[in-house]
Write an enzyme that holds these catalytic residues in place. Sequence first.
Site, mmCIF file in Angstrom:
data_model
loop_
_atom_site.group_PDB
_atom_site.id
_atom_site.type_symbol
_atom_site.label_atom_id
_atom_site.label_comp_id
_atom_site.label_asym_id
_atom_site.label_seq_id
_atom_site.Cartn_x
_atom_site.Cartn_y
_atom_site.Cartn_z
ATOM 1 N N THR A 1 24.951 -84.248 -77.704
ATOM 2 C CA THR A 1 24.681 -83.572 -78.962
ATOM 3 C C THR A 1 25.978 -83.055 -79.549
ATOM 4 O O THR A 1 26.763 -82.433 -78.849
ATOM 5 C CB THR A 1 23.793 -82.337 -78.679
ATOM 6 O OG1 THR A 1 22.704 -82.745 -77.877
ATOM 7 C CG2 THR A 1 23.328 -81.679 -79.939
ATOM 8 N N ARG B 1 9.628 -88.511 -77.488
ATOM 9 C CA ARG B 1 10.187 -87.252 -76.970
ATOM 10 C C ARG B 1 11.145 -86.622 -77.997
ATOM 11 O O ARG B 1 11.990 -87.285 -78.572
ATOM 12 C CB ARG B 1 10.958 -87.539 -75.670
ATOM 13 C CG ARG B 1 11.619 -86.308 -75.052
ATOM 14 C CD ARG B 1 13.089 -86.191 -75.405
ATOM 15 N NE ARG B 1 13.754 -85.132 -74.646
ATOM 16 C CZ ARG B 1 14.960 -84.661 -74.948
ATOM 17 N NH1 ARG B 1 15.637 -85.131 -75.957
ATOM 18 N NH2 ARG B 1 15.504 -83.704 -74.221
ATOM 19 N N THR C 1 23.532 -77.332 -76.418
ATOM 20 C CA THR C 1 23.640 -78.721 -75.990
ATOM 21 C C THR C 1 23.214 -78.798 -74.532
ATOM 22 O O THR C 1 23.223 -77.792 -73.826
ATOM 23 C CB THR C 1 25.069 -79.272 -76.211
ATOM 24 O OG1 THR C 1 25.149 -80.611 -75.727
ATOM 25 C CG2 THR C 1 26.118 -78.440 -75.516
ATOM 26 N N GLY D 1 17.442 -80.463 -73.380
ATOM 27 C CA GLY D 1 16.709 -79.830 -74.468
ATOM 28 C C GLY D 1 15.447 -79.112 -74.034
ATOM 29 O O GLY D 1 15.120 -78.046 -74.553
HETATM 30 N N1 GLY Z 1 20.124 -81.341 -76.325
HETATM 31 C C1 GLY Z 1 19.725 -82.591 -76.789
HETATM 32 C C2 GLY Z 1 18.439 -83.053 -76.258
HETATM 33 O O1 GLY Z 1 17.975 -82.608 -75.219
HETATM 34 O O2 GLY Z 1 17.863 -83.925 -76.877
#
Ligand code: GLY
Length: 354
Positions: free
Chosen positions: A215, A243, A266, A269
């Site tokens: 990210t 997702r 980041t 998630g």
């Molecule tokens: N931090 C990015 C994700 O988990 O998609």
Amino acid sequence: MSMDRRKFLNLGGLGITSFTMSGFIPSSSLQEAKNRGSAISKINPVVVSTWDAGLAANLAAWKIIGANGKALDAVENGVMVTEEEINCCVGLSGNPDRDGHVTLDASIMDHEFNCGSVAFLERIKHPISVARRVMEKTPHVMLVGEGAQQFAVAEGFTLEADKLSDDAKKSYEGWLKKSEYKPVINIERKQSVSQLDPSFMAPHKLSNGEWNHDTIGMIALDSFGNLSGSCTTSGAGFKMRGRLGDSPIIGAGLYVDNEVGAVVATGQGEDVIRVAGASAVVEQMRQGKSPSEACKFVVERIRRIKKEKAKDIQVCFIALNIKGEAGAYALHKGFNYAVHTNDGNKLYESSFVD
Ligand code: GLY
């Protein structure tokens, strides 16, 4: 000096140093200037972004913010650089989901709680710009999937070919052999800061053939005293179809409150979402913690929640308060972030739990 003190990267003085050096600007004057939309010469802009890819993104943001432009324009244009790079984890060159499709998540937020996001968006090169259009041109905050794509096309964005980049195709073919979903911590970064050339321009491929970021999140303070933030990703590689991660969720992957500060996340998630991560860090700053302390507080909370499973994930936050002080904290070693001020564009190693 205690370990914590040494680990704590105090970037105080980076932002509005002249508040203390040249005299404090009363908040009423600050508000008047903000209302007029005039730049306050004593506020030094700051741009902070995740991973070493942030160095190149910061340069694009700085062209705007360093010339008295707005933080919102800076954070959009900054992360567009990463969206166009060839890399594993941001933009259309990123790794696909299990079904072989690249699906993109992005969000953006300004100093007045305006926000927009897109998720599960396919075949659009700049999801961050679609997120901004959602914010500015619709009554909604979030559009997903086919609807987000329809909106993007109606807004004039080109529908790109449904095709994997050469690297993503290779990774996907490799993954298909076992078809196991196993997040790799710090996939985003595979080398030490000492090996990095701070003047590099992305794309930045490592000698072992891997890309060194996921990210891209960016937060910025402009010379009007306004904060904004952006976040964009292709999400977890080889994820289940449909997702979503934290990046498109306002309050999880990104949050901005101009009275307090801006935060972006980041890493894994799912574990950012369960603690409303970015918003939780902002609330800690509201209670008086520095940006680094606030990030640390929430990372440690995730550590407690995950118990022994914490070793298998990475979670990181960067934060910038309204005074222009920046900080970061990560669950594990290996996270770095880039800070651009009037003193230049520098990469910092984040402190971490273990
Ligand atoms: N931090 C990015 C994700 O988990 O998609």
